[in-house]
Design a protein around this motif. Structure first.
Motif: not given
Length: 116
Positions: A37-39, A44-46, A93-94, A106, A109
């Motif tokens: 995922y990325r923010q 918002q995180r996507e 990026y997570y 999680w 990041g």
């Protein structure tokens, strides 16, 4: 419980490439899906990409054809290869692991910055 540690972020010029890694430890035998995922700031995180236990993959439309998610089960690591990077890919990026009970873990990041 699963512990995740991301690495591989950094500063790259537009058009360049980076590969992110997410190393997992702990109770990973029950993991159903692994994802990136990325923010970006103010957003918002996507979801970027996900790979299921069966090896099926899914990507955000914005990264299709440029990013590839893969896993190395022997190393308990999931990767995100990123090519043709754009300034709009700049984000933290997570890594996320989801187990069969839909409990998510999680990572902390890793920052990716793409300069124009």
């Amino acid at each position: 419980q699963v512990q995740l540690v991301e690495s591989g972020g950094g500063l790259v010029q537009a058009g360049g490439s980076l590969t992110l890694s997410c190393a997992a430890s702990g109770s990973i035998s029950s993991i159903n899906a692994r994802g990136w995922y990325r923010q970006a700031p103010g957003k918002q995180r996507e979801l970027v990409a996900v790979i299921t236990r069966d090896g099926n993959t899914n990507y955000a439309d914005s990264v299709k054809g440029r990013f590839t998610i893969s896993r190395d089960s022997g190393k308990n690591t999931v990767y995100l290869q990123m090519h043709s990077l754009k300034p709009e890919d700049t984000a933290t990026y997570y890594c996320k692991y989801s187990n069969r009970w839909n409990v998510d873990s999680w990572g902390q990041g890793t920052q990716v910055t793409v300069s124009s």
